[in-house]
Design an enzyme around this catalytic site. Structure first.
Site, PDB file in Angstrom:
ATOM      1  N   LYS A 193      90.599  97.860 -13.137  1.00  0.00           N
ATOM      2  CA  LYS A 193      89.389  98.409 -13.758  1.00  0.00           C
ATOM      3  C   LYS A 193      89.191  97.816 -15.169  1.00  0.00           C
ATOM      4  CE  LYS A 193      89.413 102.784 -11.151  1.00  0.00           C
ATOM      5  NZ  LYS A 193      89.357 104.272 -11.270  1.00  0.00           N
TER       6      LYS A 193
ATOM      7  N   ASN B 253      91.879 105.130 -15.657  1.00  0.00           N
ATOM      8  CA  ASN B 253      93.139 105.150 -14.909  1.00  0.00           C
ATOM      9  C   ASN B 253      93.482 103.809 -14.269  1.00  0.00           C
ATOM     10  OD1 ASN B 253      91.321 105.215 -12.850  1.00  0.00           O
ATOM     11  ND2 ASN B 253      91.979 107.171 -11.980  1.00  0.00           N
TER      12      ASN B 253
ATOM     13  N   HIS C 236      91.949 100.823  -9.077  1.00  0.00           N
ATOM     14  CA  HIS C 236      91.365 101.438  -7.886  1.00  0.00           C
ATOM     15  C   HIS C 236      92.042 100.862  -6.655  1.00  0.00           C
ATOM     16  CE1 HIS C 236      88.417 102.873  -4.937  1.00  0.00           C
ATOM     17  NE2 HIS C 236      88.594 101.694  -4.374  1.00  0.00           N
TER      18      HIS C 236
ATOM     19  N   TYR D 195      81.027 104.049  -5.403  1.00  0.00           N
ATOM     20  CA  TYR D 195      81.438 105.434  -5.663  1.00  0.00           C
ATOM     21  C   TYR D 195      80.486 106.453  -5.050  1.00  0.00           C
ATOM     22  CZ  TYR D 195      85.280 104.149  -8.825  1.00  0.00           C
ATOM     23  OH  TYR D 195      86.462 103.675  -9.358  1.00  0.00           O
TER      24      TYR D 195
ATOM     25  N   GLU E 112      84.991  98.932   1.695  1.00  0.00           N
ATOM     26  CA  GLU E 112      85.029  98.455   0.310  1.00  0.00           C
ATOM     27  C   GLU E 112      85.210  96.935   0.254  1.00  0.00           C
ATOM     28  OE1 GLU E 112      87.987 100.937  -1.590  1.00  0.00           O
ATOM     29  OE2 GLU E 112      86.589 102.634  -1.682  1.00  0.00           O
TER      30      GLU E 112
HETATM   31  P1  DAT Z   1      91.123 107.721  -6.871  1.00  0.00           P
HETATM   32  O1  DAT Z   1      90.634 106.673  -7.838  1.00  0.00           O
HETATM   33  O2  DAT Z   1      92.571 108.065  -7.111  1.00  0.00           O
HETATM   34  O3  DAT Z   1      90.833 107.365  -5.442  1.00  0.00           O
HETATM   35  P2  DAT Z   1      88.936 109.609  -6.693  1.00  0.00           P
HETATM   36  O4  DAT Z   1      88.404 108.777  -5.569  1.00  0.00           O
HETATM   37  O5  DAT Z   1      89.087 111.069  -6.452  1.00  0.00           O
HETATM   38  O6  DAT Z   1      90.339 109.064  -7.222  1.00  0.00           O
HETATM   39  O7  DAT Z   1      87.989 109.456  -7.960  1.00  0.00           O
HETATM   40  C1  DAT Z   1      87.476 108.180  -8.325  1.00  0.00           C
HETATM   41  C2  DAT Z   1      87.611 108.009  -9.814  1.00  0.00           C
HETATM   42  O8  DAT Z   1      86.796 108.969 -10.491  1.00  0.00           O
HETATM   43  C3  DAT Z   1      89.018 108.245 -10.347  1.00  0.00           C
HETATM   44  O9  DAT Z   1      89.808 107.082 -10.274  1.00  0.00           O
HETATM   45  C4  DAT Z   1      88.758 108.676 -11.759  1.00  0.00           C
HETATM   46  C5  DAT Z   1      87.449 109.418 -11.679  1.00  0.00           C
HETATM   47  N1  DAT Z   1      87.638 110.866 -11.571  1.00  0.00           N
HETATM   48  C6  DAT Z   1      88.123 111.531 -10.490  1.00  0.00           C
HETATM   49  N2  DAT Z   1      88.155 112.848 -10.710  1.00  0.00           N
HETATM   50  C7  DAT Z   1      87.676 113.023 -11.960  1.00  0.00           C
HETATM   51  C8  DAT Z   1      87.450 114.164 -12.788  1.00  0.00           C
HETATM   52  N3  DAT Z   1      87.723 115.388 -12.368  1.00  0.00           N
HETATM   53  N4  DAT Z   1      86.961 113.949 -14.044  1.00  0.00           N
HETATM   54  C9  DAT Z   1      86.673 112.707 -14.475  1.00  0.00           C
HETATM   55  N5  DAT Z   1      86.847 111.594 -13.744  1.00  0.00           N
HETATM   56  C10 DAT Z   1      87.351 111.753 -12.520  1.00  0.00           C
HETATM   57 MG    MG Z   2      89.151 107.382  -4.265  1.00  0.00          MG
END
Ligand code: DAT
Ligand code: MG
Length: 153
Positions: free
Chosen positions: A11, A114, A117, A51, A130
């Site tokens: 990222k 974080n 991805h 997303y 994806e």
């Molecule tokens: P991952 O990236 O582990 O697959 P995800 O698909 O649930 O996680 O969410 C996509 C991204 O969105 C994640 O990497 C960081 C952001 N994100 C997820 N939950 C969040 C939250 N509660 N507040 C802010 N950002 C969040």
């Molecule tokens: Mg995810």
């Protein structure tokens, strides 16, 4: 089979912090094989598509703003159980909860930034979807790594 493919992205924070090489090294050293890579800037339309599952979440706008805020390294990695194995190497979504030894657990402290991805292994077809979103078929390379007989018996 050893040819499962998954989509991985360093990222914008990883690029800015000089962690792209480290991320590649970790996956490479594990024995996973790089099948494609593209250093690029994600536009709003691609971010919305990538997303889409989060479009109704309160953090969606912030997420799109972040992922479009600078260049990313989009990649396809291949190997046995690649999707789930990459997720394990990434660690929990929130780096504060991620175990040491994982990429997020070793390099991150903030849920919004974080670092990496990886396609969700609990969402069947997410990896293919994806990969198709980011890569044309001819941008992916089929080849053998010389160490494969030492990784897979
Ligand atoms: P991952 O990236 O582990 O697959 P995800 O698909 O649930 O996680 O969410 C996509 C991204 O969105 C994640 O990497 C960081 C952001 N994100 C997820 N939950 C969040 C939250 N509660 N507040 C802010 N950002 C969040
Ligand atoms: Mg995810």
């Amino acid at each position: 089979s050893n040819d499962e493919r998954t989509f991985v992205m360093a990222k914008p924070d990883a690029v800015q912090r000089g962690l792209v090489g480290t991320i590649i090294s970790r996956l490479e050293e594990r024995g996973l094989k790089l099948a494609g890579a593209k250093f690029m800037q994600i536009d709003e339309e691609l971010a919305n598509q990538h997303y889409a599952e989060h479009q109704d979440k309160p953090f969606f706008d912030e997420l799109v703003a972040f992922i479009t805020s600078g260049p990313v390294m989009a990649m396809v990695w291949e190997g046995a159980d690649a999707t789930r194995q990459v997720r394990q190497m990434m660690g929990a979504t929130d780096p504060k909860e991620a175990q040491p030894g994982t990429i997020r657990g070793d390099f991150g402290l903030d849920l919004g930034q974080n670092i990496i991805h990886g396609s969700d292994h609990e969402d069947p077809g997410a990896n293919e979807r994806e990969i198709d979103l980011f890569f044309d078929e001819e941008e992916l390379v089929d080849y053998e790594r010389s160490d494969e007989p030492w990784v897979y018996e």
